[in-house]
Design an enzyme around this catalytic site. Sequence first.
Site, short mmCIF file in Angstrom:
data_model
loop_
_atom_site.label_atom_id
_atom_site.label_comp_id
_atom_site.label_asym_id
_atom_site.label_seq_id
_atom_site.Cartn_x
_atom_site.Cartn_y
_atom_site.Cartn_z
N ASP A 1 -6.72 -6.58 4.11
CA ASP A 1 -6.06 -5.27 4.19
C ASP A 1 -6.13 -4.73 5.62
O ASP A 1 -7.22 -4.54 6.16
CB ASP A 1 -6.79 -4.33 3.22
N HIS B 1 -8.32 1.12 -4.04
CA HIS B 1 -9.24 0.92 -2.92
C HIS B 1 -9.91 2.25 -2.60
O HIS B 1 -9.28 3.13 -2.00
CB HIS B 1 -8.42 0.38 -1.73
N SER C 1 2.59 -0.37 6.15
CA SER C 1 3.69 -0.01 7.06
C SER C 1 4.71 -1.15 7.20
O SER C 1 5.91 -0.90 7.33
CB SER C 1 3.14 0.40 8.42
N ASP D 1 -4.72 3.57 -1.84
CA ASP D 1 -5.78 3.86 -0.86
C ASP D 1 -6.32 5.28 -1.00
O ASP D 1 -5.64 6.23 -0.62
CB ASP D 1 -5.21 3.71 0.56
N MET E 1 -12.00 4.39 -0.53
CA MET E 1 -12.66 4.59 0.78
C MET E 1 -13.34 5.95 0.71
O MET E 1 -12.92 6.91 1.37
CB MET E 1 -11.62 4.51 1.89
N MET F 1 -11.60 -6.06 5.11
CA MET F 1 -10.81 -5.13 5.94
C MET F 1 -10.56 -5.77 7.30
O MET F 1 -11.49 -6.20 7.98
CB MET F 1 -11.56 -3.80 6.14
N SER G 1 0.84 -1.19 0.00
CA SER G 1 0.00 0.00 0.00
C SER G 1 0.88 1.24 0.00
O SER G 1 1.59 1.52 0.98
CB SER G 1 -0.90 0.02 1.24
N GLY H 1 -9.09 3.79 7.10
CA GLY H 1 -8.80 5.20 7.39
C GLY H 1 -7.33 5.48 7.68
O GLY H 1 -6.84 6.56 7.37
N HIS I 1 -1.24 -1.29 -4.14
CA HIS I 1 -2.53 -1.00 -3.51
C HIS I 1 -2.59 0.51 -3.28
O HIS I 1 -1.71 1.09 -2.64
CB HIS I 1 -2.64 -1.78 -2.20
N GLY J 1 -1.01 1.31 9.65
CA GLY J 1 -0.33 1.06 10.92
C GLY J 1 -1.22 0.62 12.07
O GLY J 1 -0.81 0.70 13.23
N MET K 1 -8.83 8.10 0.22
CA MET K 1 -9.65 8.47 1.39
C MET K 1 -10.16 9.89 1.21
O MET K 1 -9.39 10.78 0.84
CB MET K 1 -8.80 8.40 2.65
#
Length: 216
Positions: free
Chosen positions: A177, A65, A200, A34, A67, A139, A7, A144, A32, A147, A36
């Site tokens: 994920d 992905h 991470s 992400d 979100m 998930m 990611s 959101g 990946h 880590g 948001m």
Amino acid sequence: MVKIAPSVLSADFTKLKEELDSIKEAGASWVHYDVMDGHFVPNISFGYSILNDISKVTDLFLDVHLMISQPRLYVDQFIKSGASLIVFHLEAMNNENDVKELIDYVHKQNVQVGVSIKPFTPVEALLPYLQDLDLVLVMSVEPGFGGQKFNPSALDKIEKLKNMKENQNYHYLIEVDGGINEETGLMCKEKGVDVLVAGSYIFNSDNYKEKIDSLK
Ligand code: DX5
Ligand code: ZN
């Protein structure tokens, strides 16, 4: 063998091309990505313009992905920007019909499509769509933030999805994920996961190959 999807949320954006080259060289076949929006999730990451830049400098499979609320409004931009796979959240949709329409719409653009569920959404909520999906994203954290700690509720879901897939002859891949490392990744593989997302764990290390190998 399981696919690894690093990611880029945890990558160093001051040297993004280098990061993409490094994960490819280290054995990743997917990226990946992400997205948001500060509305569906309480954080903001990046949108389609950076995806467009990424698509110009890598040939890795782009796993997007979303979100975001109202994914239907933005999906064209992500497709135009080079998404190989669009994954949207079931919880962002109003009704079954809208979900089916969005799945069909993405397929008509010759792009793969997946649906993601948050930790409190049961896999049964996906039943009307499973036959049409290329991927289901489970998930293992509240979406959101990178880590966070792996939530083991994902394991039962992976197992159920694997069984349903085998019993019904469905073709979707199962992706997980959030909080993936060597140990949690192994637990997911034992349940039959196909794609491990890791942010991470990979990018916070100084040896991507070692981390990616440890997940395979
Ligand atoms: C969380 C994102 C994840 C995140 C994973 O909302 O969807 O993809 O980047 O990060 P780690 O692997 O650090 O949990
Ligand atoms: Zn993600």
